[in-house]
Design a protein around this motif. Sequence first.
Motif, short mmCIF file in Angstrom:
data_model
loop_
_atom_site.label_atom_id
_atom_site.label_comp_id
_atom_site.label_asym_id
_atom_site.label_seq_id
_atom_site.Cartn_x
_atom_site.Cartn_y
_atom_site.Cartn_z
N LEU A 86 0.82 -1.21 0.00
CA LEU A 86 0.00 0.00 0.00
C LEU A 86 0.85 1.26 0.00
O LEU A 86 0.61 2.19 -0.77
N THR A 87 1.87 1.29 0.86
CA THR A 87 2.62 2.54 1.07
C THR A 87 4.00 2.55 0.43
O THR A 87 4.57 3.60 0.22
N GLY A 88 4.58 1.37 0.15
CA GLY A 88 5.94 1.30 -0.37
C GLY A 88 6.98 1.08 0.71
O GLY A 88 8.18 1.08 0.43
N PHE A 89 6.55 0.86 1.93
CA PHE A 89 7.48 0.64 3.04
C PHE A 89 6.66 0.03 4.18
O PHE A 89 5.47 -0.24 4.04
N GLY A 90 7.32 -0.19 5.31
CA GLY A 90 6.59 -0.55 6.51
C GLY A 90 6.72 -1.99 6.95
O GLY A 90 6.42 -2.30 8.10
N MET A 91 7.18 -2.88 6.06
CA MET A 91 7.22 -4.28 6.46
C MET A 91 8.18 -4.50 7.63
O MET A 91 7.83 -5.11 8.63
N ALA A 92 9.40 -3.98 7.50
CA ALA A 92 10.37 -4.18 8.57
C ALA A 92 9.96 -3.46 9.84
O ALA A 92 10.08 -4.00 10.95
N ARG A 113 -2.91 -3.59 -4.93
CA ARG A 113 -4.22 -3.35 -5.53
C ARG A 113 -4.93 -2.19 -4.83
O ARG A 113 -5.54 -1.33 -5.50
N ALA A 114 -4.84 -2.14 -3.52
CA ALA A 114 -5.48 -1.06 -2.78
C ALA A 114 -4.81 0.27 -3.06
O ALA A 114 -5.48 1.31 -3.16
N SER A 115 -3.49 0.27 -3.23
CA SER A 115 -2.76 1.51 -3.48
C SER A 115 -3.20 2.17 -4.77
O SER A 115 -3.28 3.40 -4.87
N GLY A 116 -3.50 1.35 -5.78
CA GLY A 116 -3.90 1.90 -7.07
C GLY A 116 -5.28 2.52 -7.08
O GLY A 116 -5.66 3.17 -8.05
N ARG A 117 -6.01 2.36 -5.99
CA ARG A 117 -7.39 2.85 -5.93
C ARG A 117 -7.58 4.05 -5.02
O ARG A 117 -8.70 4.51 -4.83
N GLU A 122 -6.34 8.08 -3.65
CA GLU A 122 -5.71 9.32 -4.09
C GLU A 122 -4.38 9.53 -3.39
O GLU A 122 -4.10 8.94 -2.34
N ASP A 123 -3.57 10.42 -3.97
CA ASP A 123 -2.23 10.66 -3.42
C ASP A 123 -2.30 11.18 -1.99
O ASP A 123 -1.52 10.75 -1.13
N ARG A 124 -3.22 12.10 -1.72
CA ARG A 124 -3.33 12.65 -0.36
C ARG A 124 -3.68 11.55 0.63
O ARG A 124 -3.12 11.49 1.74
N THR A 125 -4.59 10.67 0.25
CA THR A 125 -4.97 9.56 1.12
C THR A 125 -3.78 8.64 1.35
O THR A 125 -3.57 8.13 2.46
N TRP A 126 -3.00 8.41 0.29
CA TRP A 126 -1.81 7.57 0.43
C TRP A 126 -0.83 8.16 1.44
O TRP A 126 -0.31 7.44 2.30
N ARG A 127 -0.61 9.46 1.37
CA ARG A 127 0.32 10.09 2.30
C ARG A 127 -0.21 10.05 3.73
O ARG A 127 0.55 9.92 4.69
N ILE A 128 -1.52 10.16 3.90
CA ILE A 128 -2.11 10.02 5.23
C ILE A 128 -1.87 8.60 5.75
O ILE A 128 -1.53 8.40 6.93
#
Length: 248
Positions: A28-34, A217-221, A223-229
């Motif tokens: 979803l975000t491009g990071f966070g697993m570790a 899949r969720a990331s592609g759906r 908006e950018d602002r929501t992604w940053r939140i």
Amino acid sequence: MELLAGYGPAAITAALLAAFGSAFVRGLTGFGMAILIVPILALALSPVHAVLLTNFLSVFIGLSEIRRLLREAERSAWAIIALVAVTTPVGLYLLSITTPALARVVIAFIALSAFVAVLLPRRGALDHHPATTAGVGVLSGLMTGYAGMPGPPVVPYYVGRDIPRETAKASMLLIFTCASTTGLVSGSAIGVLDWKLALFAVVLFPAVLLGNWLGNRASGRIEDRTWRICVGVVLGAAAMGALWKAFA
């Protein structure tokens, strides 16, 4: 497997759920697993084993999408990767001589630092001085070795700038894949890598693969602002959870 002797069914289930959830956040975000999974694994494994197990998982999932990462990543990622390769062994050595209790506290504060950094004002797309890039690379390498978390310096560097979301995600994930590879090589070189961890990673990998796919899949759906939140929420939750586990 001797390595899993301390894991009962409930603990293994918890590890699988943590692998799935952290991989979903990664997609979803491009990071966070570790940031999410290391503190959880460190409750049952030694901090060194938790870090190295997470490195295996990061390498496995990174290789599954390496073509996209190479195509979309920003060039600055390669400078950071070079510095990570040099400084990761130092971080891993420091972890190997640190008591587990202290290591868990340090790892918790590393997670907190990422949350604080991402709250800083956003910068322009080209606002990345070479000294800043170098600093991010050095810190990311130290944190890769010490906590299996290259993200705290890298995430604000990319998310905090006005660049396309996919460029930011690909750049971060390429760095994380290479950083994890360096962590495994360093662990083997200094004699702290137990290769049974690779088998444990194979057990957890299907959950990682599924979680990452659903996260993408969720990331592609959204908006950018929501992604940053989402980025900020994930970092904040991970930081608070890590602090609670460290001091509980």
